[in-house]
Design an enzyme around this catalytic site. Structure first.
Site, short mmCIF file in Angstrom:
data_model
loop_
_atom_site.label_atom_id
_atom_site.label_comp_id
_atom_site.label_asym_id
_atom_site.label_seq_id
_atom_site.Cartn_x
_atom_site.Cartn_y
_atom_site.Cartn_z
N ASP A 1 -56.12 45.70 76.17
CA ASP A 1 -55.09 45.63 75.14
C ASP A 1 -55.38 46.80 74.20
O ASP A 1 -56.37 46.79 73.47
CB ASP A 1 -55.17 44.30 74.38
CG ASP A 1 -54.07 44.14 73.34
OD1 ASP A 1 -53.52 45.17 72.90
OD2 ASP A 1 -53.77 43.00 72.95
N HIS A 2 -54.53 47.83 74.24
CA HIS A 2 -54.86 49.07 73.53
C HIS A 2 -54.99 48.86 72.02
O HIS A 2 -55.62 49.67 71.34
CB HIS A 2 -53.83 50.16 73.84
CG HIS A 2 -52.49 49.95 73.20
ND1 HIS A 2 -51.49 49.19 73.77
CD2 HIS A 2 -51.99 50.40 72.03
CE1 HIS A 2 -50.44 49.18 72.99
NE2 HIS A 2 -50.71 49.91 71.94
N HIS B 1 -51.31 41.29 71.38
CA HIS B 1 -51.69 42.04 70.19
C HIS B 1 -51.95 41.15 68.98
O HIS B 1 -52.98 41.23 68.31
CB HIS B 1 -50.59 43.04 69.80
CG HIS B 1 -50.30 44.07 70.83
ND1 HIS B 1 -51.19 44.48 71.78
CD2 HIS B 1 -49.17 44.81 71.04
CE1 HIS B 1 -50.65 45.42 72.54
NE2 HIS B 1 -49.42 45.62 72.11
#
Length: 510
Positions: free
Chosen positions: A197-198, A260
């Site tokens: 998950d960037h 996120h």
């Protein structure tokens, strides 16, 4: 000379030895796609420029499009730098290409032979790292074919090893996520699986842990006795950017909240880990997800608001509504906006609301976490000042202007007592952040080093879905009848204000 036989030029700089991973060959599935072009290769090139890649390092792109190694290398200089840049030339010598079909088992066997044939070359390593930069629908087939071709992590333990990076979304509900977890677990050990998950690679996100656990002033007040409520906002000015088919399947809840936003929530709410290592941190995050009070299907109208943007002006231009976007059903009820109220049923956070909101076509792009503290118990200065005394606010700005600020009340200079809200502000030095792809840089480097701290564990994925599935179930039983219900360049549907006002709160004005 055959370009395959060339010895890549040496790396120009030496990074800190403790951060340089072991020799590695990165295989990117979906190498002809947008993610590889815009994010992965630029991030890898930046790591190369910093001297943070091992000397024995190469990239093999895998996609269906027929292409030579040289044609693959020429896809990227326009995105990064001039093809005449000596650093780019040295890096691009490490890029190779293999044409194959994700669904064809024989193509994976050919890939295995291709990799074995290159292991004697200076840039190639038998230590493999696979990156799934493909549509999620083909994840299972790729993993199955890796195992059938003898390329899985469990099969290569005596041959140099193998790890796998899996992009979000990891499943579209609990059932599919659990199925993908089982399939991944058959081919790879859990310590070989990196669910990326960037957002977790962003500097301010990582700084949440530093802020909380490296400063003695915050821990005593980081609880229900002093914090009134928490707001987490992920706002986007853009629309769906041509991803109509994907968004019709996902929607804002699956696309942003499940990953996120729930990740941000756990970092704010977690207990201090016993150590700064992957399992200790992820243990505490999972405890938070387990403590969140599930929103039952019959409670969705009480604790959630969904919306969809319509047509109208946006920054001076007329834009389409969501239903007019390409590959979107003209009567679609897919949400482009979500607001949710969660409670965490544990000792630290009992009865403290956590408000989450995300949306497309909002007035500006901004991601932030706002910690609002309770008001001073006695308004001592009320009769001296006409300024409405504000509660203290700790603001964690994640994008676009990364930083941390603290709002407090102070006396305005001059005779008498007049209060004024002031701010202590910390902003990251732009030079300290290498470039806009630094989140991918950090995560790629960590995956090559085998550090899973910023990646999601199997149980964390499934716990997050247990919170999302009942909301989806409740929405499906009661389809919205008022979509689209907010205009572009506004902060979402009016009903979202009511979610907070019933508790005496209001959304922050961004």
């Amino acid at each position: 000379m055959n370009p395959d036989q060339m010895t890549p030029a040496p790396i120009h700089r030496e990074g800190s030895p403790e951060f340089i991973p072991d020799p590695c060959t990165l295989v990117i599935f979906g190498a002809s796609g947008d993610l590889t072009k815009r994010k992965l290769i630029p991030a890898l090139f930046s790591l190369f420029q910093q001297g943070l890649l091992p000397k024995t390092f190469s990239v093999v792109g895998f996609a269906r499009t027929p292409m030579s190694h040289e044609a693959f290398r020429k896809r990227f200089p326009v995105q990064i730098n001039s093809e005449f840049d000596p650093e780019w030339r040295s890096f691009s010598d490490r890029l190779f290409y293999f044409s194959g079909d994700f669904k064809e088992e024989n193509d994976f066997r050919n890939l295995s032979q291709f990799l074995e044939g290159k292991e004697k070359l200076p840039a190639f390593s038998s230590n493999l790292l696979f990156y799934l930069a493909t549509p999620p629908s083909v994840y299972p087939k790729i993993i199955e074919n890796l195992e059938r071709a003898g390329l899985s992590g469990k099969q290569r333990e005596s041959k140099g090893g193998a790890r796998i990076i899996i992009e979000k979304p990891f499943g579209r509900d609990l059932k599919s996520a659990a199925s993908l977890n089982r399939l991944s677990g058959q081919a790879f050990h859990e310590n070989q699986i990196f669910r990326i998950d960037h957002y977790l690679g962003k500097e301010t996100v990582q700084n949440i842990l530093a802020l909380r656990f490296a400063n003695g002033i915050f821990e005593p007040i980081w609880n229900r006795q002093y914090i009134d409520h928490v707001q987490i906002t992920v706002a986007e000015g853009l629309g769906i950017e041509g991803r109509g088919a994907y968004y019709e399947e996902a929607g804002a809840l699956r696309d942003v909240v499940q990953n996120h936003m729930l990740q941000l929530l756990t970092l704010v709410a977690m207990e201090p880990p016993v150590a700064l290592d992957a399992d200790a941190i992820r243990d505490e995050k999972v405890k938070v997800w387990r403590a969140i009070r599930p929103i039952q299907p019959n409670e969705v109208n009480q604790y959630t608001v969904r919306g969809q943007y319509g047509p109208g002006p946006f920054h001076g231009q007329e834009i389409k509504g969501y239903r007019q976007e390409e590959k979107v059903h003209p009567n679609s009820t897919v949400e482009t906006y979500v607001a949710v109220q969660f409670f965490i049923d544990n000792w630290r956070w009992s009865q403290v609301p956590f408000y989450l909101r995300t949306g497309k076509r909002l007035p500006r792009r901004v991601t932030e976490v706002a910690i609002q503290f309770k008001r001073a118990p006695h308004l001592l200065f009320r009769r001296f000042s006409d300024h409405t005394q504000q509660p203290n606010l700790l603001l964690l700005r994640i994008q676009p202007d990364e930083g941390i600020s603290l709002q407090f009340e102070a006396k305005h200079p001059g005779p008498g007592i007049q209060l004024k809200s002031e701010t202590l502000d910390f902003r990251f030095n732009p030079r300290a952040v290498v470039n806009k792809d630094s989140a991918y840089e950090r995560l790629l480097l960590d995956a090559m080093r085998g550090d899973q701290t910023l990646f999601t564990r199997r149980d964390g994925i499934e716990e997050a879905w247990t919170l999302i599935d009942p909301i989806i179930e409740g929405w499906e039983k009661d389809p919205p009848k008022d979509l689209p219900n907010y205009k572009a360049e506004t902060w979402g549907p009016r009903a979202a204000d009511g979610l907070l006002s019933k508790n005496g709160h209001q959304w922050r004005q961004l």
